[in-house]
Motif scaffolding. Sequence first.
Motif, PDB file in Angstrom:
ATOM      1  N   ALA A  94      38.598  45.083  46.116  1.00 21.88           N
ATOM      2  CA  ALA A  94      39.069  44.498  44.785  1.00 21.88           C
ATOM      3  C   ALA A  94      37.870  44.057  44.077  1.00 21.88           C
ATOM      4  O   ALA A  94      37.033  43.129  44.052  1.00 21.88           O
ATOM      5  N   GLY A  95      37.417  45.423  43.269  1.00 24.47           N
ATOM      6  CA  GLY A  95      36.137  45.414  42.623  1.00 24.47           C
ATOM      7  C   GLY A  95      34.979  44.993  43.211  1.00 24.47           C
ATOM      8  O   GLY A  95      33.943  44.787  42.835  1.00 24.47           O
ATOM      9  N   ASP A 108      37.090  56.429  46.606  1.00 21.97           N
ATOM     10  CA  ASP A 108      36.479  55.314  45.840  1.00 21.97           C
ATOM     11  C   ASP A 108      37.776  54.604  45.344  1.00 21.97           C
ATOM     12  O   ASP A 108      37.933  53.822  44.491  1.00 21.97           O
ATOM     13  N   ALA A 109      38.931  54.484  46.290  1.00 22.44           N
ATOM     14  CA  ALA A 109      39.928  53.832  46.192  1.00 22.44           C
ATOM     15  C   ALA A 109      39.739  52.411  46.036  1.00 22.44           C
ATOM     16  O   ALA A 109      38.964  51.795  46.809  1.00 22.44           O
ATOM     17  N   GLY A 110      40.435  51.539  45.286  1.00 21.86           N
ATOM     18  CA  GLY A 110      40.382  50.280  44.900  1.00 21.86           C
ATOM     19  C   GLY A 110      41.315  49.713  43.957  1.00 21.86           C
ATOM     20  O   GLY A 110      42.218  50.000  43.713  1.00 21.86           O
ATOM     21  N   GLY A 111      40.611  48.584  43.243  1.00 17.63           N
ATOM     22  CA  GLY A 111      41.363  48.010  42.358  1.00 17.63           C
ATOM     23  C   GLY A 111      40.643  46.796  41.694  1.00 17.63           C
ATOM     24  O   GLY A 111      39.468  46.675  41.913  1.00 17.63           O
ATOM     25  N   LEU A 112      41.286  46.260  40.742  1.00 22.08           N
ATOM     26  CA  LEU A 112      40.432  45.353  40.064  1.00 22.08           C
ATOM     27  C   LEU A 112      39.960  43.935  40.801  1.00 22.08           C
ATOM     28  O   LEU A 112      40.626  43.653  41.811  1.00 22.08           O
ATOM     29  N   PRO A 113      39.015  43.345  40.539  1.00 20.95           N
ATOM     30  CA  PRO A 113      38.599  41.923  41.022  1.00 20.95           C
ATOM     31  C   PRO A 113      39.751  40.952  41.266  1.00 20.95           C
ATOM     32  O   PRO A 113      40.654  41.194  40.353  1.00 20.95           O
ATOM     33  N   ILE A 114      39.956  39.995  41.968  1.00 15.10           N
ATOM     34  CA  ILE A 114      40.978  39.300  42.169  1.00 15.10           C
ATOM     35  C   ILE A 114      40.947  37.869  41.210  1.00 15.10           C
ATOM     36  O   ILE A 114      39.556  37.930  40.810  1.00 15.10           O
ATOM     37  N   ALA A 115      42.111  37.601  40.378  1.00 14.09           N
ATOM     38  CA  ALA A 115      42.214  36.730  39.266  1.00 14.09           C
ATOM     39  C   ALA A 115      41.860  37.240  38.130  1.00 14.09           C
ATOM     40  O   ALA A 115      41.208  36.530  37.224  1.00 14.09           O
ATOM     41  N   ILE A 116      41.743  38.417  37.684  1.00 19.58           N
ATOM     42  CA  ILE A 116      41.549  38.976  36.462  1.00 19.58           C
ATOM     43  C   ILE A 116      42.879  39.333  35.680  1.00 19.58           C
ATOM     44  O   ILE A 116      42.997  38.870  34.724  1.00 19.58           O
ATOM     45  N   SER A 143      47.472  39.352  36.559  1.00 22.94           N
ATOM     46  CA  SER A 143      48.374  39.132  37.682  1.00 22.94           C
ATOM     47  C   SER A 143      48.876  40.524  37.925  1.00 22.94           C
ATOM     48  O   SER A 143      49.035  41.361  37.183  1.00 22.94           O
ATOM     49  N   ASP A 144      49.809  40.283  39.116  1.00 24.98           N
ATOM     50  CA  ASP A 144      50.305  41.522  39.791  1.00 24.98           C
ATOM     51  C   ASP A 144      49.698  42.934  39.640  1.00 24.98           C
ATOM     52  O   ASP A 144      50.101  43.734  39.257  1.00 24.98           O
ATOM     53  N   ALA A 145      48.442  42.744  40.027  1.00 21.03           N
ATOM     54  CA  ALA A 145      47.524  43.961  40.171  1.00 21.03           C
ATOM     55  C   ALA A 145      47.964  44.642  41.490  1.00 21.03           C
ATOM     56  O   ALA A 145      48.383  43.948  42.464  1.00 21.03           O
ATOM     57  N   ASP A 146      47.719  45.974  41.287  1.00 19.40           N
ATOM     58  CA  ASP A 146      47.854  46.899  42.696  1.00 19.40           C
ATOM     59  C   ASP A 146      46.485  47.237  43.290  1.00 19.40           C
ATOM     60  O   ASP A 146      45.639  47.489  42.454  1.00 19.40           O
ATOM     61  N   TYR A 147      46.671  47.376  44.491  1.00 19.90           N
ATOM     62  CA  TYR A 147      45.543  47.852  45.048  1.00 19.90           C
ATOM     63  C   TYR A 147      45.816  49.013  45.991  1.00 19.90           C
ATOM     64  O   TYR A 147      46.793  48.885  46.963  1.00 19.90           O
TER      65      TYR A 147
END
Lengths: 115, 401
Positions: free
Chosen positions: B283-284, B301-309, B311-315
């Motif tokens: 997560a970022g 480079d799979a990943g996702g946004l940092p936590i608390a950026i 809501s409902d983000a996918d990883y």
Amino acid sequence: MAQAFSETELMDRVDNDIAFLAETVEMLTGDGPSLVADIRRAIGAGDAAGVGRAAHALKGMISNFCAPRAQAAALEVEKLGKSGDLAPAAAATETLATMLSGLIDELNAFVKARA
Amino acid sequence: MRILVAEDERITRGSVVRQLEALGHEVAAAADGEEAWDLYNTAPFDLVITDWEMPRLSGLDLIRRIRGVESARFVYILMLTGRSDKTDVVAGIEVGADDFLSKPFDKEELRVRLLAGERIVRLERTLSRQNIELREAGDRIRQDLAAAARVQRAMLPRENIVTRSVRTAWKYVPTDALAGDAIGLHLLEDRFLVAFVIDVSGHGVPAALLSVTAMHALAPVPEAASLLRDLSGSSGLGTVRAPAQIAVELNRRFRSEESDGRFLTTILCVLDTHSGFLRLARAGHPLPIIIRNGKPVPLGDAGGLPIAIVSDADYEEESIQLEPGDRLHLYSDGLFEQHRVSDAESYGIVRLTGSLAELARLDPGVALERAVSSLAEWAGCEGFEDDVSAVAIDWSGPAAR
């Protein structure tokens, strides 16, 4: 001859407390001539610094009595002592002694008249 | 005020004392500097009035002595003198006099100079008291921070995990007493090694609080409350939740509107220590580094946004089959974003990867120590700009069961 001290200034300075003034005049009467004697002794010994010190002390003492001419005479002796030029010091000291004596007399008369 | 008068000429001394007492002050008088010094040392005074020329000890030397003493109590010094020459005034101020009063003193002038002195003394006293209060408050805050730091450190891995197939090490260098970084290493069900590094944006107490909350959320408690657990068993990792799902749940828990604008990056790994199959979600957070036979293994480079950026983000999740002898590194950006003092150049991921590759033959704990000390040496600094956290995990191959 003009008065050796300013009565108005002096009484204001002591808050019209004649008893306190009498005490300080008594101190001047006792200590003033002794300091003049110290100055004379220092002149005799060629001790310019001693002349300066004693004249400085006497000048401070006189400064309490609103007597500018006597104070100026003491300052003159102090300056001569501190400059090391003792040649004119004896004459200046005699002038100072005369002024001090007159001041003491006038102050004692003043205090006595108001006691 | 308590006032000490030093004046050798007794008429002036008497006049000053009389005036001061009439103004309501408590006065002690000395006939020369030495006597004044003795009196000064017997009781505290708020203000000293001293003549310039005195036998035994001059006014200047008396002031030097008073100012030479280390004291929390400020004393205001007024020089009473026939001198008004500028150089004498300068000399008096230089040794520590606060004000001058010419002889013959004017009683009204004396009164207002005392008022000024009293104001300064009062201000100094207030300042001094506030300094003490500030120092005490600072001490309390430091004690609280130290206690909080102990709590935070207690949440770090207590010991390294060593099994027949896996061996871990970690290094944690906070920049302040409290850190925004956190490390987790948990062996669950005697098989699944959960490892993570968290890096909260910013520093200090707010970052540390968020970091500790995240650590709590990721504590390996058996109950469903732990984000590490998925009791439905749908992850294929026993009761351990899949890394991407852990990231999703963590993001749900730390909604941006409740995190005071702060966010955190994390890398979450679950290693099946029996098979060497590694699943990870980012997560970022920086990519992990895997060293195989002394060289880095290319990773997606799979990943996702940092936590608390948002809501409902996918990883996205990535999986890698480790080979016996592989070493996996997780770390925070403090390990490669450090700048060199001499030219502000950044250490960079290439230098870090090279350093870890060179150290791969060493015990993982020793390797991490050396990697961090190499960074400090390269940067030419005592402390780092950012918290530094690093985890090393050696997988030695399938364990005989």
